[in-house]
Scaffold this motif. Structure first.
Motif, PDB file in Angstrom:
ATOM      1  N   LEU A  35     -50.239  -7.901 -34.056  1.00 36.74           N
ATOM      2  CA  LEU A  35     -49.146  -7.425 -34.890  1.00 36.74           C
ATOM      3  C   LEU A  35     -49.854  -6.411 -36.016  1.00 36.74           C
ATOM      4  CD1 LEU A  35     -46.367  -7.749 -36.308  1.00 36.74           C
ATOM      5  CD2 LEU A  35     -47.194  -9.298 -37.725  1.00 36.74           C
ATOM      6  N   LEU A  36     -51.251  -6.578 -36.119  1.00 37.43           N
ATOM      7  CA  LEU A  36     -52.085  -5.631 -37.098  1.00 37.43           C
ATOM      8  C   LEU A  36     -52.791  -4.468 -36.273  1.00 37.43           C
ATOM      9  CD1 LEU A  36     -53.659  -8.488 -39.409  1.00 37.43           C
ATOM     10  CD2 LEU A  36     -51.415  -7.236 -39.746  1.00 37.43           C
ATOM     11  N   ALA A  37     -52.732  -4.603 -35.008  1.00 42.10           N
ATOM     12  CA  ALA A  37     -53.451  -3.764 -34.062  1.00 42.10           C
ATOM     13  C   ALA A  37     -53.089  -2.275 -34.137  1.00 42.10           C
ATOM     14  CB  ALA A  37     -53.686  -4.423 -32.574  1.00 42.10           C
ATOM     15  N   PRO A  38     -53.971  -1.429 -34.381  1.00 44.14           N
ATOM     16  CA  PRO A  38     -53.452  -0.079 -34.506  1.00 44.14           C
ATOM     17  C   PRO A  38     -53.360   0.450 -32.758  1.00 44.14           C
ATOM     18  CG  PRO A  38     -55.851  -0.317 -35.256  1.00 44.14           C
ATOM     19  CD  PRO A  38     -55.143  -1.309 -34.751  1.00 44.14           C
ATOM     20  N   VAL A  39     -51.962   1.160 -32.869  1.00 39.65           N
ATOM     21  CA  VAL A  39     -51.630   1.523 -31.472  1.00 39.65           C
ATOM     22  C   VAL A  39     -51.928   3.201 -31.374  1.00 39.65           C
ATOM     23  CG1 VAL A  39     -49.798   1.723 -29.944  1.00 39.65           C
ATOM     24  CG2 VAL A  39     -50.155  -0.084 -31.383  1.00 39.65           C
ATOM     25  N   PRO A  40     -52.936   3.516 -30.589  1.00 38.46           N
ATOM     26  CA  PRO A  40     -53.234   4.929 -30.823  1.00 38.46           C
ATOM     27  C   PRO A  40     -51.965   6.071 -30.542  1.00 38.46           C
ATOM     28  CG  PRO A  40     -54.749   3.807 -29.368  1.00 38.46           C
ATOM     29  CD  PRO A  40     -53.711   2.958 -29.673  1.00 38.46           C
ATOM     30  N   ALA A  41     -51.044   5.680 -29.567  1.00 36.39           N
ATOM     31  CA  ALA A  41     -49.936   6.618 -29.380  1.00 36.39           C
ATOM     32  C   ALA A  41     -48.762   6.686 -30.525  1.00 36.39           C
ATOM     33  CB  ALA A  41     -49.130   6.111 -28.242  1.00 36.39           C
ATOM     34  N   PHE A  42     -48.830   5.657 -31.451  1.00 34.98           N
ATOM     35  CA  PHE A  42     -48.098   5.755 -32.661  1.00 34.98           C
ATOM     36  C   PHE A  42     -49.130   6.098 -33.889  1.00 34.98           C
ATOM     37  CE2 PHE A  42     -45.577   3.560 -30.103  1.00 34.98           C
ATOM     38  CZ  PHE A  42     -44.383   4.121 -30.022  1.00 34.98           C
ATOM     39  N   ASN A  43     -50.187   7.055 -33.861  1.00 30.03           N
ATOM     40  CA  ASN A  43     -51.154   7.637 -34.895  1.00 30.03           C
ATOM     41  C   ASN A  43     -51.794   6.472 -35.400  1.00 30.03           C
ATOM     42  OD1 ASN A  43     -51.874   9.841 -36.350  1.00 30.03           O
ATOM     43  ND2 ASN A  43     -50.612   9.363 -38.006  1.00 30.03           N
ATOM     44  N   HIS A  44     -52.079   5.518 -34.793  1.00 34.10           N
ATOM     45  CA  HIS A  44     -53.065   4.440 -35.192  1.00 34.10           C
ATOM     46  C   HIS A  44     -52.444   3.387 -35.917  1.00 34.10           C
ATOM     47  CE1 HIS A  44     -56.140   5.687 -32.385  1.00 34.10           C
ATOM     48  NE2 HIS A  44     -56.135   6.799 -32.898  1.00 34.10           N
ATOM     49  N   SER A  45     -50.940   3.451 -36.031  1.00 36.08           N
ATOM     50  CA  SER A  45     -50.400   2.619 -37.052  1.00 36.08           C
ATOM     51  C   SER A  45     -50.135   1.274 -36.241  1.00 36.08           C
ATOM     52  CB  SER A  45     -48.890   3.150 -37.296  1.00 36.08           C
ATOM     53  OG  SER A  45     -49.236   4.224 -38.192  1.00 36.08           O
ATOM     54  N   SER A  46     -50.097   0.137 -36.849  1.00 30.73           N
ATOM     55  CA  SER A  46     -49.528  -0.987 -36.279  1.00 30.73           C
ATOM     56  C   SER A  46     -48.226  -1.572 -36.522  1.00 30.73           C
ATOM     57  CB  SER A  46     -50.512  -2.079 -36.832  1.00 30.73           C
ATOM     58  OG  SER A  46     -50.027  -2.602 -38.120  1.00 30.73           O
ATOM     59  N   MET A  47     -47.840  -2.386 -35.653  1.00 30.14           N
ATOM     60  CA  MET A  47     -46.298  -3.037 -35.840  1.00 30.14           C
ATOM     61  C   MET A  47     -46.044  -3.356 -37.427  1.00 30.14           C
ATOM     62  SD  MET A  47     -45.924  -5.204 -32.167  1.00 30.14           S
ATOM     63  CE  MET A  47     -47.430  -5.545 -32.034  1.00 30.14           C
TER      64      MET A  47
END
Length: 163
Positions: A35-47
């Motif tokens: 839930l807190l993991a940065p997602v690279p394809a989303f500008n390193h934002s998390s859920m």
């Protein structure tokens, strides 16, 4: 007076609330770290970051702009887990009720709403403010589900009409 009389869009918000509940229940099935993991394809934002952004948007547009009530807006560190996210959205629900009661009978009346912090007025209707925040939420709800897929999960149906 029944809430539906004060806030004729209450049934619509109930659908939004139900769809959000499905999303938050789905998030409860994820590993908390994901839930807190940065997602690279989303500008390193998390859920979590996107969900806080959604709550923040309600608080800005309905609270600060619509009700002209200054106050702090939430940031991701304010919601370290799903329980805190649920708390943010409980506050959003209360704000939506307050906004609906405040604009009762004036949903289509355009007024110059001051945009904090500069105070620049923008002619809007309460219906525009309400529609803006709920469509914004659904946009980001889809992104949260896409982020979970990128982290290896199979998203569930969180639409208003779920099959």
């Amino acid at each position: 007076m029944p809430m539906a009389d004060l806030f004729p869009h209450a049934p619509q918000y109930a659908l939004v609330h139900s769809a959000r509940g499905a999303l938050l229940d789905y998030c409860a099935t994820l590993r908390p770290a994901d839930l807190l993991a940065p997602v690279p394809a989303f500008n390193h934002s998390s859920m979590r970051d996107l969900l806080v952004h959604v709550a923040r948007t309600y608080q800005y547009w309905l609270g600060q702009v619509g009700l002209q009530r200054p106050g702090p807006l939430p940031y991701p560190p304010d919601a370290p887990d799903l329980a805190a996210l649920r708390g943010l959205f409980a506050a959003v629900d209360a704000l939506v009720d307050e906004f609906g009661a405040h604009v009762a009978g004036r949903w289509l009346e355009e007024a110059p709403y001051a945009l904090p912090p500069a105070g620049r007025p923008l002619p809007l209707t309460p219906l525009q403010l309400f529609t803006h925040v709920i469509t914004h939420e659904f946009h980001h709800k889809g992104q949260v589900l896409s982020m979970s897929r990128q982290l290896g999960y199979t998203p569930i149906d969180t639409d208003v009409i779920r099959t």
